[in-house]
Design a protein around this motif. Structure first.
Motif, PDB file in Angstrom:
ATOM      1  N   TYR A  18       0.841  -1.189   0.000  1.00  0.00           N
ATOM      2  CA  TYR A  18       0.000   0.000   0.000  1.00  0.00           C
ATOM      3  C   TYR A  18       0.882   1.246   0.000  1.00  0.00           C
ATOM      4  CZ  TYR A  18      -3.931  -2.953   1.236  1.00  0.00           C
ATOM      5  OH  TYR A  18      -4.905  -3.905   1.226  1.00  0.00           O
ATOM      6  N   LEU A  19       0.584   2.176  -0.880  1.00  0.00           N
ATOM      7  CA  LEU A  19       1.299   3.443  -0.951  1.00  0.00           C
ATOM      8  C   LEU A  19       0.299   4.573  -0.796  1.00  0.00           C
ATOM      9  CD1 LEU A  19       3.526   2.660  -4.059  1.00  0.00           C
ATOM     10  CD2 LEU A  19       4.194   2.533  -1.664  1.00  0.00           C
ATOM     11  N   ASP A  20       0.687   5.616  -0.104  1.00  0.00           N
ATOM     12  CA  ASP A  20      -0.184   6.764   0.089  1.00  0.00           C
ATOM     13  C   ASP A  20       0.318   7.921  -0.763  1.00  0.00           C
ATOM     14  OD1 ASP A  20      -1.832   8.783   0.901  1.00  0.00           O
ATOM     15  OD2 ASP A  20      -1.171   8.792   2.988  1.00  0.00           O
ATOM     16  N   PHE A  21      -0.394   8.204  -1.844  1.00  0.00           N
ATOM     17  CA  PHE A  21      -0.032   9.303  -2.729  1.00  0.00           C
ATOM     18  C   PHE A  21      -0.904  10.529  -2.482  1.00  0.00           C
ATOM     19  CE2 PHE A  21       1.396   5.676  -5.430  1.00  0.00           C
ATOM     20  CZ  PHE A  21       2.743   6.016  -5.444  1.00  0.00           C
ATOM     21  N   SER A  22      -1.520  10.612  -1.306  1.00  0.00           N
ATOM     22  CA  SER A  22      -2.470  11.694  -1.065  1.00  0.00           C
ATOM     23  C   SER A  22      -1.842  13.076  -1.189  1.00  0.00           C
ATOM     24  CB  SER A  22      -3.114  11.539   0.320  1.00  0.00           C
ATOM     25  OG  SER A  22      -2.126  11.619   1.328  1.00  0.00           O
ATOM     26  N   LYS A  23      -0.563  13.202  -0.962  1.00  0.00           N
ATOM     27  CA  LYS A  23       0.105  14.496  -1.065  1.00  0.00           C
ATOM     28  C   LYS A  23       0.913  14.624  -2.352  1.00  0.00           C
ATOM     29  CE  LYS A  23      -1.198  16.023   2.922  1.00  0.00           C
ATOM     30  NZ  LYS A  23      -2.165  17.069   3.005  1.00  0.00           N
ATOM     31  N   ALA A  24       0.834  13.649  -3.220  1.00  0.00           N
ATOM     32  CA  ALA A  24       1.668  13.639  -4.426  1.00  0.00           C
ATOM     33  C   ALA A  24       1.459  14.880  -5.283  1.00  0.00           C
ATOM     34  CB  ALA A  24       1.390  12.385  -5.246  1.00  0.00           C
ATOM     35  N   PHE A  25       0.242  15.337  -5.435  1.00  0.00           N
ATOM     36  CA  PHE A  25      -0.023  16.464  -6.318  1.00  0.00           C
ATOM     37  C   PHE A  25       0.198  17.809  -5.646  1.00  0.00           C
ATOM     38  CE2 PHE A  25      -2.221  12.921  -8.255  1.00  0.00           C
ATOM     39  CZ  PHE A  25      -1.675  12.989  -9.528  1.00  0.00           C
ATOM     40  N   ASP A  26       0.470  17.790  -4.323  1.00  0.00           N
ATOM     41  CA  ASP A  26       0.811  19.038  -3.638  1.00  0.00           C
ATOM     42  C   ASP A  26       2.222  19.485  -3.997  1.00  0.00           C
ATOM     43  OD1 ASP A  26      -1.630  18.838  -2.462  1.00  0.00           O
ATOM     44  OD2 ASP A  26      -0.886  18.332  -0.469  1.00  0.00           O
ATOM     45  N   THR A  27       3.050  18.558  -4.467  1.00  0.00           N
ATOM     46  CA  THR A  27       4.453  18.882  -4.715  1.00  0.00           C
ATOM     47  C   THR A  27       4.877  18.664  -6.164  1.00  0.00           C
ATOM     48  OG1 THR A  27       5.104  16.650  -4.050  1.00  0.00           O
ATOM     49  CG2 THR A  27       5.116  18.330  -2.339  1.00  0.00           C
ATOM     50  N   VAL A  28       3.934  18.392  -7.048  1.00  0.00           N
ATOM     51  CA  VAL A  28       4.296  18.142  -8.440  1.00  0.00           C
ATOM     52  C   VAL A  28       4.886  19.413  -9.058  1.00  0.00           C
ATOM     53  CG1 VAL A  28       2.043  18.704  -9.457  1.00  0.00           C
ATOM     54  CG2 VAL A  28       3.538  17.083 -10.597  1.00  0.00           C
ATOM     55  N   SER A  29       5.988  19.243  -9.746  1.00  0.00           N
ATOM     56  CA  SER A  29       6.645  20.359 -10.414  1.00  0.00           C
ATOM     57  C   SER A  29       5.822  20.796 -11.620  1.00  0.00           C
ATOM     58  CB  SER A  29       8.042  19.933 -10.867  1.00  0.00           C
ATOM     59  OG  SER A  29       8.542  20.814 -11.838  1.00  0.00           O
ATOM     60  N   HIS A  30       5.550  22.089 -11.710  1.00  0.00           N
ATOM     61  CA  HIS A  30       4.786  22.591 -12.845  1.00  0.00           C
ATOM     62  C   HIS A  30       5.539  22.357 -14.147  1.00  0.00           C
ATOM     63  CE1 HIS A  30       2.428  25.541 -10.065  1.00  0.00           C
ATOM     64  NE2 HIS A  30       2.055  24.294  -9.916  1.00  0.00           N
ATOM     65  N   ASN A  31       6.860  22.503 -14.131  1.00  0.00           N
ATOM     66  CA  ASN A  31       7.657  22.285 -15.342  1.00  0.00           C
ATOM     67  C   ASN A  31       7.548  20.835 -15.824  1.00  0.00           C
ATOM     68  OD1 ASN A  31       8.538  24.936 -15.357  1.00  0.00           O
ATOM     69  ND2 ASN A  31      10.359  24.478 -14.155  1.00  0.00           N
ATOM     70  N   ILE A  32       7.589  19.889 -14.893  1.00  0.00           N
ATOM     71  CA  ILE A  32       7.465  18.473 -15.261  1.00  0.00           C
ATOM     72  C   ILE A  32       6.069  18.199 -15.810  1.00  0.00           C
ATOM     73  CG2 ILE A  32       7.398  16.121 -14.338  1.00  0.00           C
ATOM     74  CD1 ILE A  32       9.680  16.977 -12.433  1.00  0.00           C
ATOM     75  N   LEU A  33       5.040  18.765 -15.175  1.00  0.00           N
ATOM     76  CA  LEU A  33       3.670  18.578 -15.635  1.00  0.00           C
ATOM     77  C   LEU A  33       3.496  19.109 -17.058  1.00  0.00           C
ATOM     78  CD1 LEU A  33       0.709  17.815 -15.189  1.00  0.00           C
ATOM     79  CD2 LEU A  33       0.386  20.058 -14.133  1.00  0.00           C
ATOM     80  N   ILE A  34       3.993  20.300 -17.322  1.00  0.00           N
ATOM     81  CA  ILE A  34       3.888  20.891 -18.663  1.00  0.00           C
ATOM     82  C   ILE A  34       4.644  20.041 -19.676  1.00  0.00           C
ATOM     83  CG2 ILE A  34       4.511  22.899 -20.072  1.00  0.00           C
ATOM     84  CD1 ILE A  34       2.084  23.288 -18.156  1.00  0.00           C
ATOM     85  N   SER A  35       5.808  19.553 -19.296  1.00  0.00           N
ATOM     86  CA  SER A  35       6.591  18.689 -20.186  1.00  0.00           C
ATOM     87  C   SER A  35       5.824  17.415 -20.532  1.00  0.00           C
ATOM     88  CB  SER A  35       7.924  18.345 -19.520  1.00  0.00           C
ATOM     89  OG  SER A  35       8.628  17.403 -20.259  1.00  0.00           O
ATOM     90  N   LYS A  36       5.162  16.830 -19.545  1.00  0.00           N
ATOM     91  CA  LYS A  36       4.396  15.603 -19.788  1.00  0.00           C
ATOM     92  C   LYS A  36       3.185  15.861 -20.673  1.00  0.00           C
ATOM     93  CE  LYS A  36       5.918  12.870 -15.900  1.00  0.00           C
ATOM     94  NZ  LYS A  36       6.389  11.682 -16.566  1.00  0.00           N
ATOM     95  N   LEU A  37       2.550  17.019 -20.518  1.00  0.00           N
ATOM     96  CA  LEU A  37       1.428  17.359 -21.399  1.00  0.00           C
ATOM     97  C   LEU A  37       1.901  17.443 -22.851  1.00  0.00           C
ATOM     98  CD1 LEU A  37      -0.464  20.068 -19.308  1.00  0.00           C
ATOM     99  CD2 LEU A  37      -1.150  17.696 -19.712  1.00  0.00           C
ATOM    100  N   ARG A  38       3.080  18.019 -23.048  1.00  0.00           N
ATOM    101  CA  ARG A  38       3.629  18.106 -24.412  1.00  0.00           C
ATOM    102  C   ARG A  38       3.983  16.719 -24.942  1.00  0.00           C
ATOM    103  NH1 ARG A  38       6.011  23.385 -22.646  1.00  0.00           N
ATOM    104  NH2 ARG A  38       4.848  24.903 -23.895  1.00  0.00           N
ATOM    105  N   LYS A  39       4.534  15.860 -24.096  1.00  0.00           N
ATOM    106  CA  LYS A  39       4.892  14.495 -24.525  1.00  0.00           C
ATOM    107  C   LYS A  39       3.653  13.685 -24.912  1.00  0.00           C
ATOM    108  CE  LYS A  39       9.261  13.985 -22.109  1.00  0.00           C
ATOM    109  NZ  LYS A  39       9.977  13.359 -21.002  1.00  0.00           N
TER     110      LYS A  39
END
Length: 111
Positions: free
Chosen positions: A57-78
């Motif tokens: 079991y893994l708890d990712f409840s805080k995962a999106f509180d710390t996501v890098s905006h640059n990484i997110l934008i890069s993934k949207l482009r990919k």
């Protein structure tokens, strides 16, 4: 505006089959409950067949509180999302910060 961008992203994700069918979170018509039912079905089948079943079991409840905006934008482009939509998301995220209030004390963190 958010609903418009969400609609464009959802349409792209569905048409390009970016998300696998086993994905439950953030997927229309699926939730933690459908995930739990699928998991339970798989585990009981394995136990019925005499197979070993280990669970982690893994708890990712805080995962999106710390996501890098640059990484997110890069993934949207990919994912080959059109540049207009990516730019809208990028502009919307630019300069945003998360704010949490606990007992009248404000905690602010930039993302």
């Amino acid at each position: 505006m958010e609903q418009l961008i969400l609609g464009v992203i959802n349409k792209h994700v569905e048409e390009k089959k970016v998300i696998r069918s086993g994905q439950h979170g953030f997927t229309r018509g699926k939730s933690w409950l459908t995930n739990l039912i699928a998991f339970y079905d798989d585990m009981t089948s394995w136990v019925d067949e005499g197979r070993a079943a280990d669970v982690l079991y893994l708890d990712f409840s805080k995962a999106f509180d710390t996501v890098s905006h640059n990484i997110l934008i890069s993934k949207l482009r990919k994912c080959e999302l059109d540049e207009w939509t990516v730019s809208c998301v990028e502009n919307w995220l630019n300069g945003r910060a998360q704010r949490v209030v606990i007992s009248s004390t404000s905690l602010v963190g930039g993302l």
